[in-house]
Scaffold this motif. Structure first.
Motif, PDB file in Angstrom:
ATOM      1  N   ILE A 286     -16.461  78.364  16.590  1.00 51.01           N
ATOM      2  CA  ILE A 286     -16.855  78.825  15.627  1.00 51.01           C
ATOM      3  C   ILE A 286     -17.470  80.537  15.529  1.00 51.01           C
ATOM      4  O   ILE A 286     -18.203  80.803  15.885  1.00 51.01           O
ATOM      5  CB  ILE A 286     -18.200  77.893  15.210  1.00 51.01           C
ATOM      6  CG1 ILE A 286     -17.454  76.833  14.749  1.00 51.01           C
ATOM      7  CG2 ILE A 286     -18.952  78.515  13.550  1.00 51.01           C
ATOM      8  CD1 ILE A 286     -18.557  75.265  14.703  1.00 51.01           C
ATOM      9  N   PRO A 287     -16.642  81.135  14.301  1.00 47.78           N
ATOM     10  CA  PRO A 287     -17.048  82.474  14.554  1.00 47.78           C
ATOM     11  C   PRO A 287     -18.078  83.091  13.930  1.00 47.78           C
ATOM     12  O   PRO A 287     -18.998  81.799  12.933  1.00 47.78           O
ATOM     13  CB  PRO A 287     -15.986  83.132  13.776  1.00 47.78           C
ATOM     14  CG  PRO A 287     -14.959  81.945  13.546  1.00 47.78           C
ATOM     15  CD  PRO A 287     -15.321  81.145  13.770  1.00 47.78           C
ATOM     16  N   VAL A 288     -18.559  83.848  14.280  1.00 47.65           N
ATOM     17  CA  VAL A 288     -20.504  83.973  13.231  1.00 47.65           C
ATOM     18  C   VAL A 288     -20.467  85.540  13.501  1.00 47.65           C
ATOM     19  O   VAL A 288     -20.765  86.052  14.477  1.00 47.65           O
ATOM     20  CB  VAL A 288     -21.440  83.887  14.601  1.00 47.65           C
ATOM     21  CG1 VAL A 288     -22.651  83.928  13.707  1.00 47.65           C
ATOM     22  CG2 VAL A 288     -21.348  81.864  15.004  1.00 47.65           C
ATOM     23  N   THR A 289     -20.715  85.725  12.064  1.00 48.26           N
ATOM     24  CA  THR A 289     -20.124  87.743  11.728  1.00 48.26           C
ATOM     25  C   THR A 289     -21.287  87.653  10.468  1.00 48.26           C
ATOM     26  O   THR A 289     -21.884  87.051  10.103  1.00 48.26           O
ATOM     27  CB  THR A 289     -19.470  87.861  11.779  1.00 48.26           C
ATOM     28  OG1 THR A 289     -18.645  88.689  11.246  1.00 48.26           O
ATOM     29  CG2 THR A 289     -18.821  86.674  10.479  1.00 48.26           C
ATOM     30  N   THR A 290     -21.455  88.669  10.565  1.00 48.68           N
ATOM     31  CA  THR A 290     -21.784  89.476   9.584  1.00 48.68           C
ATOM     32  C   THR A 290     -21.051  89.172   7.945  1.00 48.68           C
ATOM     33  O   THR A 290     -20.165  89.180   8.134  1.00 48.68           O
ATOM     34  CB  THR A 290     -22.315  90.862   9.632  1.00 48.68           C
ATOM     35  OG1 THR A 290     -21.985  91.564  10.037  1.00 48.68           O
ATOM     36  CG2 THR A 290     -23.956  90.723  10.954  1.00 48.68           C
ATOM     37  N   ILE A 291     -22.010  89.242   6.531  1.00 48.37           N
ATOM     38  CA  ILE A 291     -21.092  89.227   5.817  1.00 48.37           C
ATOM     39  C   ILE A 291     -20.868  90.008   5.403  1.00 48.37           C
ATOM     40  O   ILE A 291     -19.063  90.268   5.343  1.00 48.37           O
ATOM     41  CB  ILE A 291     -21.911  89.390   4.301  1.00 48.37           C
ATOM     42  CG1 ILE A 291     -23.278  88.146   4.575  1.00 48.37           C
ATOM     43  CG2 ILE A 291     -21.587  89.292   2.657  1.00 48.37           C
ATOM     44  CD1 ILE A 291     -24.378  87.388   3.585  1.00 48.37           C
ATOM     45  N   VAL A 292     -21.509  91.927   5.856  1.00 47.14           N
ATOM     46  CA  VAL A 292     -20.005  93.191   5.470  1.00 47.14           C
ATOM     47  C   VAL A 292     -18.940  92.390   6.700  1.00 47.14           C
ATOM     48  O   VAL A 292     -17.729  93.275   6.281  1.00 47.14           O
ATOM     49  CB  VAL A 292     -20.997  94.178   6.360  1.00 47.14           C
ATOM     50  CG1 VAL A 292     -19.922  95.288   6.520  1.00 47.14           C
ATOM     51  CG2 VAL A 292     -22.085  93.898   5.447  1.00 47.14           C
ATOM     52  N   LYS A 293     -19.154  92.296   7.702  1.00 48.03           N
ATOM     53  CA  LYS A 293     -17.654  92.076   8.784  1.00 48.03           C
ATOM     54  C   LYS A 293     -16.823  91.010   8.352  1.00 48.03           C
ATOM     55  O   LYS A 293     -15.643  91.310   8.606  1.00 48.03           O
ATOM     56  CB  LYS A 293     -18.370  92.344  10.393  1.00 48.03           C
ATOM     57  CG  LYS A 293     -19.005  93.529  10.895  1.00 48.03           C
ATOM     58  CD  LYS A 293     -19.056  92.935  12.662  1.00 48.03           C
ATOM     59  CE  LYS A 293     -19.916  94.280  12.691  1.00 48.03           C
ATOM     60  NZ  LYS A 293     -20.015  93.793  14.340  1.00 48.03           N
ATOM     61  N   SER A 294     -17.272  90.322   7.790  1.00 45.53           N
ATOM     62  CA  SER A 294     -16.128  89.049   7.062  1.00 45.53           C
ATOM     63  C   SER A 294     -15.327  89.749   5.827  1.00 45.53           C
ATOM     64  O   SER A 294     -14.409  88.983   5.514  1.00 45.53           O
ATOM     65  CB  SER A 294     -17.298  87.489   7.170  1.00 45.53           C
ATOM     66  OG  SER A 294     -17.570  88.111   5.854  1.00 45.53           O
ATOM     67  N   GLN A 295     -15.357  90.633   4.732  1.00 44.96           N
ATOM     68  CA  GLN A 295     -14.811  91.245   3.904  1.00 44.96           C
ATOM     69  C   GLN A 295     -13.232  90.867   4.510  1.00 44.96           C
ATOM     70  O   GLN A 295     -12.920  91.934   5.511  1.00 44.96           O
ATOM     71  CB  GLN A 295     -15.514  92.422   4.009  1.00 44.96           C
ATOM     72  CG  GLN A 295     -16.634  92.234   3.145  1.00 44.96           C
ATOM     73  CD  GLN A 295     -16.900  92.076   2.094  1.00 44.96           C
ATOM     74  OE1 GLN A 295     -16.330  91.820   1.192  1.00 44.96           O
ATOM     75  NE2 GLN A 295     -18.355  91.081   2.451  1.00 44.96           N
ATOM     76  N   GLY A 296     -12.407  90.248   3.601  1.00 44.36           N
ATOM     77  CA  GLY A 296     -11.663  90.437   3.834  1.00 44.36           C
ATOM     78  C   GLY A 296     -10.739  89.931   4.878  1.00 44.36           C
ATOM     79  O   GLY A 296      -8.982  89.736   4.543  1.00 44.36           O
ATOM     80  N   LYS A 297     -11.447  89.182   5.071  1.00 43.59           N
ATOM     81  CA  LYS A 297     -10.844  87.748   6.141  1.00 43.59           C
ATOM     82  C   LYS A 297     -11.065  86.204   4.916  1.00 43.59           C
ATOM     83  O   LYS A 297     -11.586  86.321   4.252  1.00 43.59           O
ATOM     84  CB  LYS A 297     -11.389  87.388   7.111  1.00 43.59           C
ATOM     85  CG  LYS A 297     -11.426  88.675   8.178  1.00 43.59           C
ATOM     86  CD  LYS A 297     -11.696  88.744  10.138  1.00 43.59           C
ATOM     87  CE  LYS A 297     -11.755  90.021  10.523  1.00 43.59           C
ATOM     88  NZ  LYS A 297     -12.792  90.744  11.097  1.00 43.59           N
TER      89      LYS A 297
END
Length: 66
Positions: free
Chosen positions: A44-55
């Motif tokens: 499961i990917p865990v990322t910040t909101i900013v880095k998830s943009q466009g995915k």
């Protein structure tokens, strides 16, 4: 995090289709550490909101702590 693990274990959702979003990098690190305990949830990917943009993700779990 319970929601994400339930999706994978209880509802047999592929872990790559789930993402956990956190507003803070430190929080992301702690969540990733916790997910390592669960065999199927390691993917499961865990990322910040900013880095998830466009995915694109099918299931989004957003964590906010006050």
């Amino acid at each position: 995090m319970h929601v994400a693990t339930s999706l994978v274990y209880k509802y047999n959702v592929d872990a790559s289709k789930v993402v956990i979003l956190s507003p803070y990098r430190e929080q992301r690190s702690k969540i990733s550490e916790s997910l390592r305990k669960w065999y199927k949830c390691k993917e499961i990917p865990v990322t910040t909101i900013v880095k998830s943009q466009g995915k694109i993700y099918f299931f989004v779990v957003s964590l906010y702590f006050v």
